[in-house]
Scaffold this active site. Sequence first.
Site, PDB file in Angstrom:
ATOM      1  N   ASP A   1      10.292 -23.090  11.488  1.00  0.00           N
ATOM      2  CA  ASP A   1       9.093 -23.492  10.753  1.00  0.00           C
ATOM      3  C   ASP A   1       7.976 -22.520  11.112  1.00  0.00           C
ATOM      4  O   ASP A   1       7.548 -22.439  12.268  1.00  0.00           O
ATOM      5  CB  ASP A   1       8.693 -24.926  11.111  1.00  0.00           C
ATOM      6  CG  ASP A   1       7.426 -25.359  10.404  1.00  0.00           C
ATOM      7  OD1 ASP A   1       7.443 -25.460   9.163  1.00  0.00           O
ATOM      8  OD2 ASP A   1       6.406 -25.579  11.096  1.00  0.00           O
TER       9      ASP A   1
ATOM     10  N   GLU B   1      11.980 -21.407   5.431  1.00  0.00           N
ATOM     11  CA  GLU B   1      11.385 -22.025   4.254  1.00  0.00           C
ATOM     12  C   GLU B   1      10.819 -20.956   3.338  1.00  0.00           C
ATOM     13  O   GLU B   1      10.280 -19.940   3.804  1.00  0.00           O
ATOM     14  CB  GLU B   1      10.288 -22.999   4.682  1.00  0.00           C
ATOM     15  CG  GLU B   1       9.948 -24.030   3.630  1.00  0.00           C
ATOM     16  CD  GLU B   1       9.049 -25.118   4.191  1.00  0.00           C
ATOM     17  OE1 GLU B   1       8.866 -26.146   3.522  1.00  0.00           O
ATOM     18  OE2 GLU B   1       8.538 -24.923   5.306  1.00  0.00           O
TER      19      GLU B   1
ATOM     20  N   CYS C   1      14.813 -42.174   9.367  1.00  0.00           N
ATOM     21  CA  CYS C   1      15.087 -43.138   8.308  1.00  0.00           C
ATOM     22  C   CYS C   1      15.116 -42.501   6.928  1.00  0.00           C
ATOM     23  O   CYS C   1      15.539 -43.161   5.968  1.00  0.00           O
ATOM     24  CB  CYS C   1      14.051 -44.268   8.330  1.00  0.00           C
ATOM     25  SG  CYS C   1      12.370 -43.730   7.945  1.00  0.00           S
TER      26      CYS C   1
ATOM     27  N   CYS D   1       6.131 -42.800  11.883  1.00  0.00           N
ATOM     28  CA  CYS D   1       6.768 -43.319  10.677  1.00  0.00           C
ATOM     29  C   CYS D   1       6.772 -44.845  10.713  1.00  0.00           C
ATOM     30  O   CYS D   1       6.595 -45.464  11.773  1.00  0.00           O
ATOM     31  CB  CYS D   1       8.186 -42.769  10.557  1.00  0.00           C
ATOM     32  SG  CYS D   1       9.078 -43.324   9.074  1.00  0.00           S
TER      33      CYS D   1
ATOM     34  N   ASP E   1       5.354 -29.953  13.413  1.00  0.00           N
ATOM     35  CA  ASP E   1       6.067 -28.692  13.264  1.00  0.00           C
ATOM     36  C   ASP E   1       7.513 -28.797  13.731  1.00  0.00           C
ATOM     37  O   ASP E   1       8.415 -28.233  13.104  1.00  0.00           O
ATOM     38  CB  ASP E   1       5.338 -27.585  14.041  1.00  0.00           C
ATOM     39  CG  ASP E   1       3.943 -27.327  13.495  1.00  0.00           C
ATOM     40  OD1 ASP E   1       3.716 -27.608  12.294  1.00  0.00           O
ATOM     41  OD2 ASP E   1       3.072 -26.853  14.255  1.00  0.00           O
TER      42      ASP E   1
END
Length: 414
Positions: free
Chosen positions: A186, A270, A325, A341, A350
């Site tokens: 990343d 990415e 999840c 979450c 990151d």
Amino acid sequence: MTHRKVYRFRMEPTQVQGEALERMAGARRWVWNWGLARRKEVYEATKQSLPMAQLGAELTALKKQPETAWLKAVDSQLLQQALKDLDRAYQAFFGKRARFPRFKSRKKDEPRFRIPQRVKVEDSRVYVPKVGWVRIRQNQPIDCTIKGATFKRDAEGHWYVTLTAEFEMPDVALPPANPEKVVGIDLGLKDFAVLSDGTRIAPPKFYRAGECRLKKASKALSRKQKGSKNCEKARRRLSRVHAKVRNQRQDWLHKLTTNLVTRYDGLCIEDLSLKGMARTKLSRSVMDAALGEFRRQVEYKTVWHRKHLAVIDRYFPSSRLCRECGSINANLTLSDKVWTCGCGAVHDRDLNAARNIRAEGIRTIPLVYGQSPSREGIVPVVVGHTNTQNACGEPVRPRQQLRHGSVKQESHVL
């Protein structure tokens, strides 16, 4: 399969050789301007383009005229290559990839020329037709066939030779990767890169470190009278500061990318929109980080070392996706470095993005049969198996659904 390598060495010509190189660069510039003028003249008269073959024949006829007989002292392939470059510039213009070709100025155009053949390298020397053997600072051997050479003088006054070589690689499938040696990367600005194994690479910020010297040298140049010798000295001092920053960044990037490619069997990155990031208020930091150069080096070095590279779609919500999840946090902002979450999992932004990038990219990388990555809740695609599970056994949502779930492209710039 044929691939290319590019070698760049600094030249150490004598005074006589340096003058000969400048004459050849001047001849290349003269031929470019002459060819451009001829094509414009013919088009204005006939509304048709001048063929490349006819332009080359006219160039050969010029050598027989007394006022242009000096062209005989220049390598013929160099002159023909200048016309080919001009024709390529026309094709780029008609293909809407570049603007219309312009005349080259003696003051603004950096001395350079190209020779497609007959350039050799032996014993830390390069053979330049019509010039002879010139010493170079050769730091690595050339084990490929040389297909062309470009000679260029930089703003500091140093000559460099860039050699394009070709080599053959077996046209077979890449060997399966060990899932333990597949890493997600990343990219960002606070940390230049965060790897899925937890490694963080701090940004060097070479431009920021040399910004004071750049401002001082630029201010000294602005105070000099244009065209004076002191102005030229100040320009060279500013060029040396820029060159140092550029060389530091390139050296750091080459060492980093080489270490990553040799260390891992597969890399997952990415697909960032660097043009969009460069138009933000953080444009200076984005350009200093050179994220595009990092990707360019990773792409060709994975080919050279026969390693796997997976490029993830830029709309994949790597930071927003909970890897426990599978839910997406639509309210996540760039200032949120740690988020929780609804399932109770706490994520570092990151690090979570790097692990999601790895999980997404590992689907396209063939892995060694019978092995699975050390990643909680993830079972990747292995050779011979097509069905996979993700997010602790829950089915993976389709790519289109992921795109609609992501509000905007994630840049990870803070």
